[in-house]
Design a protein around this motif. Sequence first.
Motif, PDB file in Angstrom:
ATOM      1  N   MET A 168       0.691  -1.374  -0.167  1.00  0.00           N
ATOM      2  CA  MET A 168      -0.009  -0.153   0.189  1.00  0.00           C
ATOM      3  C   MET A 168       0.767   1.257  -0.027  1.00  0.00           C
ATOM      4  O   MET A 168       0.454   2.375  -0.502  1.00  0.00           O
ATOM      5  N   ALA A 169       2.106   1.084   0.524  1.00  0.00           N
ATOM      6  CA  ALA A 169       2.952   2.273   0.319  1.00  0.00           C
ATOM      7  C   ALA A 169       3.332   2.423  -1.340  1.00  0.00           C
ATOM      8  O   ALA A 169       3.156   3.451  -1.601  1.00  0.00           O
ATOM      9  N   ASP A 170       3.677   1.181  -1.788  1.00  0.00           N
ATOM     10  CA  ASP A 170       3.631   1.521  -3.206  1.00  0.00           C
ATOM     11  C   ASP A 170       2.624   2.322  -3.966  1.00  0.00           C
ATOM     12  O   ASP A 170       2.684   2.937  -4.759  1.00  0.00           O
ATOM     13  N   ARG A 171       1.400   1.566  -3.515  1.00  0.00           N
ATOM     14  CA  ARG A 171       0.135   2.133  -4.484  1.00  0.00           C
ATOM     15  C   ARG A 171       0.104   3.615  -4.155  1.00  0.00           C
ATOM     16  O   ARG A 171      -0.041   4.314  -5.147  1.00  0.00           O
ATOM     17  N   ALA A 172       0.719   4.285  -3.122  1.00  0.00           N
ATOM     18  CA  ALA A 172       0.446   5.829  -2.945  1.00  0.00           C
ATOM     19  C   ALA A 172       1.694   6.315  -3.617  1.00  0.00           C
ATOM     20  O   ALA A 172       1.214   7.523  -4.350  1.00  0.00           O
ATOM     21  N   ASP A 173       2.515   5.729  -3.824  1.00  0.00           N
ATOM     22  CA  ASP A 173       3.842   6.379  -4.575  1.00  0.00           C
ATOM     23  C   ASP A 173       3.945   6.238  -6.115  1.00  0.00           C
ATOM     24  O   ASP A 173       4.362   6.941  -7.059  1.00  0.00           O
ATOM     25  N   THR A 174       3.329   5.095  -6.572  1.00  0.00           N
ATOM     26  CA  THR A 174       3.489   4.549  -7.870  1.00  0.00           C
ATOM     27  C   THR A 174       2.535   5.241  -8.798  1.00  0.00           C
ATOM     28  O   THR A 174       1.135   5.027  -8.446  1.00  0.00           O
ATOM     29  N   PRO A 175       2.773   5.475  -9.876  1.00  0.00           N
ATOM     30  CA  PRO A 175       1.703   6.182 -10.835  1.00  0.00           C
ATOM     31  C   PRO A 175       0.679   4.974 -11.333  1.00  0.00           C
ATOM     32  O   PRO A 175       0.945   3.916 -11.273  1.00  0.00           O
ATOM     33  N   VAL A 176      -0.540   5.040 -11.058  1.00  0.00           N
ATOM     34  CA  VAL A 176      -1.573   3.979 -11.334  1.00  0.00           C
ATOM     35  C   VAL A 176      -1.296   3.110 -12.506  1.00  0.00           C
ATOM     36  O   VAL A 176      -1.270   2.067 -12.487  1.00  0.00           O
TER      37      VAL A 176
END
Lengths: 431, 431, 431
Positions: free
Chosen positions: B1-9
């Motif tokens: 979920m950290a990834d999710r916040a940082d990575t472009p969708v």
Amino acid sequence: MADRADTPVGELLHSQLVRLYPICRSITGPGVRETLSLIGEHIPLSVTEVPSGEPVLDWHVPKEWTIRDAWVADASGNRVIDFQKHNLHIVSYSRPVHTRMSLSELKPHLHSDPSNPEWIPYRTGYYAENWGFCLPHRDLEAMQEGEYEVVVDATLEDGSLTYAECVIPGQTTDEILLSAHICHPSLANDNLSSIVVATELARRLLKGPQPQHTIRVLFIPATIGAITWLARNAATVDRVKHGLVLANLGDPGAIHYKKSRRDDTEINRAVRLVIQDQPDHKMLEFEPYGYDERQFCSPGFDLPMGCFSRTPYSRFPEYHTSADNPEFVRPEALEDSLTRLEKVIDILERDKKFMNLNPKGEPMLGRRGLYDAIGGRSDSKEQQMALLWVLNYSDGEHSLLDIAERSQLGFDRVAHAAEILRQHGLLVVAS
Amino acid sequence: MADRADTPVGELLHSQLVRLYPICRSITGPGVRETLSLIGEHIPLSVTEVPSGEPVLDWHVPKEWTIRDAWVADASGNRVIDFQKHNLHIVSYSRPVHTRMSLSELKPHLHSDPSNPEWIPYRTGYYAENWGFCLPHRDLEAMQEGEYEVVVDATLEDGSLTYAECVIPGQTTDEILLSAHICHPSLANDNLSSIVVATELARRLLKGPQPQHTIRVLFIPATIGAITWLARNAATVDRVKHGLVLANLGDPGAIHYKKSRRDDTEINRAVRLVIQDQPDHKMLEFEPYGYDERQFCSPGFDLPMGCFSRTPYSRFPEYHTSADNPEFVRPEALEDSLTRLEKVIDILERDKKFMNLNPKGEPMLGRRGLYDAIGGRSDSKEQQMALLWVLNYSDGEHSLLDIAERSQLGFDRVAHAAEILRQHGLLVVAS
Amino acid sequence: MADRADTPVGELLHSQLVRLYPICRSITGPGVRETLSLIGEHIPLSVTEVPSGEPVLDWHVPKEWTIRDAWVADASGNRVIDFQKHNLHIVSYSRPVHTRMSLSELKPHLHSDPSNPEWIPYRTGYYAENWGFCLPHRDLEAMQEGEYEVVVDATLEDGSLTYAECVIPGQTTDEILLSAHICHPSLANDNLSSIVVATELARRLLKGPQPQHTIRVLFIPATIGAITWLARNAATVDRVKHGLVLANLGDPGAIHYKKSRRDDTEINRAVRLVIQDQPDHKMLEFEPYGYDERQFCSPGFDLPMGCFSRTPYSRFPEYHTSADNPEFVRPEALEDSLTRLEKVIDILERDKKFMNLNPKGEPMLGRRGLYDAIGGRSDSKEQQMALLWVLNYSDGEHSLLDIAERSQLGFDRVAHAAEILRQHGLLVVAS
């Protein structure tokens, strides 16, 4: 009247426009009354005064504005902005002011247009109870720091809103409604052009035979005038079967007709027939922004009215500036607008449906002297065709306007053919 | 979920696609279940198993296919075609085989594409009970005469067909149905792209406020899956008010939307609004060939569903070959597809008809602070226009979608204007 | 009949046209009867004689005209204009004359065309009881002053008007009506071309299986013939479900089809399908001028009949002159007209609506051997598509013609697909 006979109508209308140009009109006040008084020299007007404060639909009639003088003077007493020199210098509906202030205090009240630095822009402040001046951007930039005297010698008080109607009574109560706005100060195309064209149109209709439709010509302040007229006539407004808002009828551009909100109305189709020969003419879709069609075509009224213009508002650079002056208006454009409006009314007046009394096969035209027998006319071939078109489509379903559209022979030829056929007992009016 | 916040969708979706790519899917079997299990890490899925042989409309659920290994080996035991290297080497639904044969006996079972000699083509043999291998044409031409060992280590037996649904319960039982096919093995654009986009879309909808419509996302094998789902849901399928088949959502081409069989559905119109700004987008007429709209739009169902794609099937050379791999799919295309689908659903969710409570004339906006008062927004002029459009057309006949189409102001502006007017007591929802 | 087998049909029709060319036809008289007699060598004709003076709709049957000889001779007795040399020299329906006059007295009776000085124009004087001669303008200019003998050896007396019908009885009384005018003297394209094409078409239909529709082919004088036929058949004319007026079927131009007065008739749509592959073909809007569609489409009948032509009347310079001779007519154009008319009739005969008996989802075609199983045909992909189109649109609302229009697959493929599906129990005719 000697003049009238000798002068081309475009020149005549232009000279009337020149006479109206210096009056400082607004949505209420003496400028409107003076304008109506000059119109009244040409046609009979019924003038209505509606008191300030009267509720009209969702609005109230505003206070009456009287402007006498207004200026901004520099420390030496020189008027650097002077209402006496041009009506557009004062923001319309400015409240009375007499004060002194620095240039920086003054500037928020000064309006100019940097993209047209020689022209005075036109601004209004209805319902704002504020004040302001307009001036060429060039002049604004020349203003020096220092203290200025600011005077707006005006009254903004209870009074009344003024509008006028000229009614040409018809054989029926079905109405054609024409409307021109009369609230603009010294702006020639928008909308003195339409005022003089509408006046001449009414004058001619009054002189002619009694029309089928009752024709009503409104001279009203924009928006609040239309709203006031609609409020006072809501009960009978469904008599309006066709109508046009008139605006910008004097510029050199081609006719741009904005269609009524309702699709496929007779007024839309009649105008199309009348303007389609003009290069660059346009039929525009309805949108709820523009002139008083905003009110007439609001969903609670939804009148079959379009907006008949040459170049539409804001599409000519002179729009709402001092450059919209009498030189911008062309006599030949005024005449062209007048002539086309007469044709539109003529179509609305004459359009009807007929029944062919010999619908099986073509009737024998030769026996009735109708075959190649409309001699003398150079267009006898087209006229012959018109006979066949009218016979074939006079089935009670198709009107002359339908037949003119399909045949591309012109409304006049088609109507003339119908009249000949009727005289020969081949057609009757469809009940 | 950290990834999710940082990575472009788009990157996030692409990484999900990469994870799904190696699984060997078909219309039935463990590959489908493994795929649904990975999807189920992101959204709750209701999985249905339908036994082989069950009659579904005019069809029967087929046997379940399980592939473990497959190869063609030369006399030296070298695997010249090896399923372990690429899922596409085996013709989908190949029956078990273990034999030896000459090259000439083998050749009728080998499929290649001479026009793209480096790529493995994708072939299926459902309902054929045959077997085959696919390989690059280059490799086929390099095969020497001699005896070959042919092994297809598979089972083709009674089992079940698997599909899944993710349902976002709405305030009503009116449904929006989205469908992605999950039967293709290692093919990225067709249709892992749609699987990951549909998954993310469902995830976001589940996190948001409860929608008006119940939104159902199907993950089904193409054709037989759609038929099976329709057979089992025939009694309630008329709840579907709008729908989309999703396919090829990751290639760099523009959106190509194939309209629903019924003309002029809201789904067609909503998609048009959402894609019309994209250069080279296309609105295609319905035709009864393509993806599962063939089933959803069969005349006995005739659901209001179109097919939402980027480049349509068979119009990109990589279609149904090993070149339709994760490199062919662009993260930014996945994101663009997702964003546009969200907008489509937003329109379907918010579209309604209103009644103007002041339909006679324009209401006085200034008095309510609505005239040039939607400041702060850089597009206040368009927003002002949107107020007038919504007022004029909120006559109980025209929906926000109608008004957005006519005004060309965008659905958001129009819906925002309606909300403001509603808050000011000028509009109510039409009953 | 040996000839018939060996000769291309275009050549065969051209030779029939050459045989008909020398006969001097008019709206009544022996020329018509001789023409019908030659047609009657190929197909059975029912010939009707209607007495002069009989009222027919708004007209009366005119007197019968018999021309035996006519000339203008100079003082030396030389025939400077001689009917024996060309039928077009005499104005059709000229009354008997035998007199002498000066050139200046004669000139009002002489017709020429300065813009085509080598050609004899075609003129008629029906209902005028006048007389006149036509000649090349070159010859007119060469005529010297002096006295001329003028002889028209004709009779214009009570007799009858002659027309003929060939009826192919159908399985129903619904009719397809084809009509060719037979009143023109030596003019090849207008309208011997249509006479020979209509004759061959009728001959082939008579040889074939019994059609669904009763097919009626009229050979009638233009205008008065159509009016007479309509007057005598008014009670049953609503049996006509489709029809075509045939004219100018032999010139090298593309097909120009003038649509029936009623929009969107099956005949309009069938012709469009049949001609749309031809470069430069045109679909023309109905107008009430032209050939006998003027009568058939008069509002009291309003039959669904269009006019099927190659180059329309007056759009080729040879129109109504001696240059419209057999050399102007091309055998390949005659054949192309015939072939396309056969296709039009084929569509009208085979068009119907079907019901898909498995409307929910696609039926499983593979199980029935219908998937990629229409082998042998090189167009199997299109034929496969046609199966899907027919299944999807056979909902009782769409006919094969509708499906052919939408799918752009051609009527034949669509009808063939419907037949296959019907044989497999997947379709029934919609009641």
